[in-house]
Write a protein that holds these residues in place. Sequence first.
Motif, PDB file in Angstrom:
ATOM      1  N   PHE A  63      -4.346  -2.778  -6.013  1.00  0.00           N
ATOM      2  CA  PHE A  63      -4.597  -1.542  -5.277  1.00  0.00           C
ATOM      3  C   PHE A  63      -4.251  -0.297  -6.084  1.00  0.00           C
ATOM      4  O   PHE A  63      -4.829   0.765  -5.852  1.00  0.00           O
ATOM      5  CB  PHE A  63      -3.861  -1.592  -3.934  1.00  0.00           C
ATOM      6  CG  PHE A  63      -4.444  -2.623  -3.016  1.00  0.00           C
ATOM      7  CD1 PHE A  63      -5.642  -2.396  -2.372  1.00  0.00           C
ATOM      8  CD2 PHE A  63      -3.826  -3.856  -2.839  1.00  0.00           C
ATOM      9  CE1 PHE A  63      -6.208  -3.357  -1.552  1.00  0.00           C
ATOM     10  CE2 PHE A  63      -4.376  -4.824  -2.022  1.00  0.00           C
ATOM     11  CZ  PHE A  63      -5.577  -4.574  -1.377  1.00  0.00           C
ATOM     12  N   LEU A  64      -3.365  -0.425  -7.055  1.00  0.00           N
ATOM     13  CA  LEU A  64      -3.098   0.704  -7.945  1.00  0.00           C
ATOM     14  C   LEU A  64      -4.343   0.994  -8.792  1.00  0.00           C
ATOM     15  O   LEU A  64      -4.707   2.161  -9.016  1.00  0.00           O
ATOM     16  CB  LEU A  64      -1.889   0.399  -8.827  1.00  0.00           C
ATOM     17  CG  LEU A  64      -1.201   1.592  -9.498  1.00  0.00           C
ATOM     18  CD1 LEU A  64      -0.765   2.622  -8.467  1.00  0.00           C
ATOM     19  CD2 LEU A  64      -0.002   1.125 -10.298  1.00  0.00           C
TER      20      LEU A  64
ATOM     21  N   ALA B 293     -10.413   5.592  -7.581  1.00  0.00           N
ATOM     22  CA  ALA B 293     -10.817   6.546  -6.547  1.00  0.00           C
ATOM     23  C   ALA B 293     -10.422   7.963  -6.943  1.00  0.00           C
ATOM     24  O   ALA B 293     -11.206   8.903  -6.782  1.00  0.00           O
ATOM     25  CB  ALA B 293     -10.173   6.165  -5.208  1.00  0.00           C
ATOM     26  N   ALA B 294      -9.210   8.132  -7.459  1.00  0.00           N
ATOM     27  CA  ALA B 294      -8.745   9.458  -7.883  1.00  0.00           C
ATOM     28  C   ALA B 294      -9.603  10.001  -9.021  1.00  0.00           C
ATOM     29  O   ALA B 294      -9.932  11.194  -9.055  1.00  0.00           O
ATOM     30  CB  ALA B 294      -7.277   9.387  -8.300  1.00  0.00           C
TER      31      ALA B 294
ATOM     32  N   ALA C 160       2.905  10.518  -7.147  1.00  0.00           N
ATOM     33  CA  ALA C 160       3.852  11.035  -8.136  1.00  0.00           C
ATOM     34  C   ALA C 160       3.190  11.277  -9.484  1.00  0.00           C
ATOM     35  O   ALA C 160       3.811  11.866 -10.367  1.00  0.00           O
ATOM     36  CB  ALA C 160       5.016  10.059  -8.303  1.00  0.00           C
ATOM     37  N   GLY C 161       1.927  10.833  -9.628  1.00  0.00           N
ATOM     38  CA  GLY C 161       1.261  10.959 -10.915  1.00  0.00           C
ATOM     39  C   GLY C 161      -0.171  11.407 -10.797  1.00  0.00           C
ATOM     40  O   GLY C 161      -0.465  12.551 -10.450  1.00  0.00           O
TER      41      GLY C 161
ATOM     42  N   LEU D 200       0.819  -1.211   0.000  1.00  0.00           N
ATOM     43  CA  LEU D 200       0.000   0.000   0.000  1.00  0.00           C
ATOM     44  C   LEU D 200       0.858   1.268   0.000  1.00  0.00           C
ATOM     45  O   LEU D 200       0.514   2.263  -0.648  1.00  0.00           O
ATOM     46  CB  LEU D 200      -0.942  -0.010   1.202  1.00  0.00           C
ATOM     47  CG  LEU D 200      -2.011  -1.115   1.198  1.00  0.00           C
ATOM     48  CD1 LEU D 200      -2.824  -1.080   2.486  1.00  0.00           C
ATOM     49  CD2 LEU D 200      -2.927  -0.990  -0.007  1.00  0.00           C
ATOM     50  N   ASP D 201       1.985   1.234   0.722  1.00  0.00           N
ATOM     51  CA  ASP D 201       2.884   2.395   0.731  1.00  0.00           C
ATOM     52  C   ASP D 201       3.477   2.625  -0.657  1.00  0.00           C
ATOM     53  O   ASP D 201       3.641   3.772  -1.091  1.00  0.00           O
ATOM     54  CB  ASP D 201       4.004   2.189   1.756  1.00  0.00           C
ATOM     55  CG  ASP D 201       3.510   2.334   3.192  1.00  0.00           C
ATOM     56  OD1 ASP D 201       2.419   2.899   3.387  1.00  0.00           O
ATOM     57  OD2 ASP D 201       4.212   1.863   4.117  1.00  0.00           O
ATOM     58  N   HIS D 202       3.800   1.543  -1.350  1.00  0.00           N
ATOM     59  CA  HIS D 202       4.328   1.667  -2.714  1.00  0.00           C
ATOM     60  C   HIS D 202       3.263   2.245  -3.649  1.00  0.00           C
ATOM     61  O   HIS D 202       3.553   3.133  -4.465  1.00  0.00           O
ATOM     62  CB  HIS D 202       4.794   0.305  -3.213  1.00  0.00           C
ATOM     63  CG  HIS D 202       5.300   0.324  -4.627  1.00  0.00           C
ATOM     64  ND1 HIS D 202       6.562   0.752  -4.968  1.00  0.00           N
ATOM     65  CD2 HIS D 202       4.691  -0.013  -5.799  1.00  0.00           C
ATOM     66  CE1 HIS D 202       6.722   0.672  -6.283  1.00  0.00           C
ATOM     67  NE2 HIS D 202       5.598   0.212  -6.809  1.00  0.00           N
ATOM     68  N   VAL D 203       2.037   1.747  -3.527  1.00  0.00           N
ATOM     69  CA  VAL D 203       0.936   2.242  -4.354  1.00  0.00           C
ATOM     70  C   VAL D 203       0.704   3.728  -4.088  1.00  0.00           C
ATOM     71  O   VAL D 203       0.514   4.519  -5.025  1.00  0.00           O
ATOM     72  CB  VAL D 203      -0.348   1.435  -4.073  1.00  0.00           C
ATOM     73  CG1 VAL D 203      -1.571   2.116  -4.691  1.00  0.00           C
ATOM     74  CG2 VAL D 203      -0.203   0.018  -4.615  1.00  0.00           C
ATOM     75  N   LYS D 204       0.744   4.124  -2.825  1.00  0.00           N
ATOM     76  CA  LYS D 204       0.562   5.539  -2.476  1.00  0.00           C
ATOM     77  C   LYS D 204       1.665   6.395  -3.096  1.00  0.00           C
ATOM     78  O   LYS D 204       1.387   7.470  -3.659  1.00  0.00           O
ATOM     79  CB  LYS D 204       0.568   5.689  -0.955  1.00  0.00           C
ATOM     80  CG  LYS D 204       0.522   7.135  -0.475  1.00  0.00           C
ATOM     81  CD  LYS D 204       0.700   7.217   1.035  1.00  0.00           C
ATOM     82  CE  LYS D 204       0.880   8.659   1.476  1.00  0.00           C
ATOM     83  NZ  LYS D 204       1.144   8.747   2.940  1.00  0.00           N
TER      84      LYS D 204
END
Length: 283
Positions: free
Chosen positions: A166-167, A173-174, A136-137, A127-131
């Motif tokens: 999760f990405l 969601a974004a 960054a984008g 999840l931290d990597h996905v965040k």
Amino acid sequence: DLNLAKPGCGRLVDIFVTPLQEPAGSVVIMLQERSLSEKIDRQLTHRGAGRSVAAMASVLAHEIKNPLSGIRGAAQLLEAEATDADRALTRLICEETDRIVKLVDRMSAFSEGRSAGREKVNIHAVLDHVKKVSQAGFARHIRFHENYDPSLPAVLGNKDQLIQIFLNLVKNAAEAIGESRRDGDIELTTAFRPGVRLQISGAKAPVSLPLEFCVRDNGSGVAPDLLPYLYDPFVTTKAAGTGLGLALVAKIVDDHGGTIECESLPRRTTFRVLMPMYAPARA
């Protein structure tokens, strides 16, 4: 926590009561929302959709991608001798053939080849990597909130595929929040739910899915009439969408022996993923 939408809004639940040895006379009471099982039953009816897409992709790869490469090559040859006005058309041909090839490649992700290797994975690292990638984008204008269970056991899974799950959910969601809003929030949560046991396809007995991972946003929400078909391929409300993102998410979750559900209200949409935890192999 039944996440009641508003005061006076009731929900049908099952009640589970288990006695405790200490202190004497104590019990643990768990309320499980009845609609959860109904949503899972709906999802089970769509599991064959991924297999249909996989079969379709194998046909398209041969019947469409091969001719498209010839069409693109011919357009490139014509471009060398075309006028400026015609050159715009040859470029359009190349762009459209590339777009169709990418669509077929995305469908190929449903292929039922050899399953990816699974291991002990720390979901919080995922999840931290996905965040980090999102900020960054496409989600640089959105605030992220984390509510993690620090003692959560590891999940049995493939790290790359979990990132893909999760990405996709965070990207959805974004997009639901939109680029113009400056009050957008995405919440990532993890929790341990020991009482959740579900009958999964291929399993002889109910399987324990105690790991709960949620992606929650304050976007526009999902239309009620779309919810039953949310994980079907080619179902989308986006003008340029392919309708394969959530279908692929559901297939990967299913391949991991888990399940996914969605609860949506205006400014509060939650995608909830339930998965089995990692258990070391017995000697």
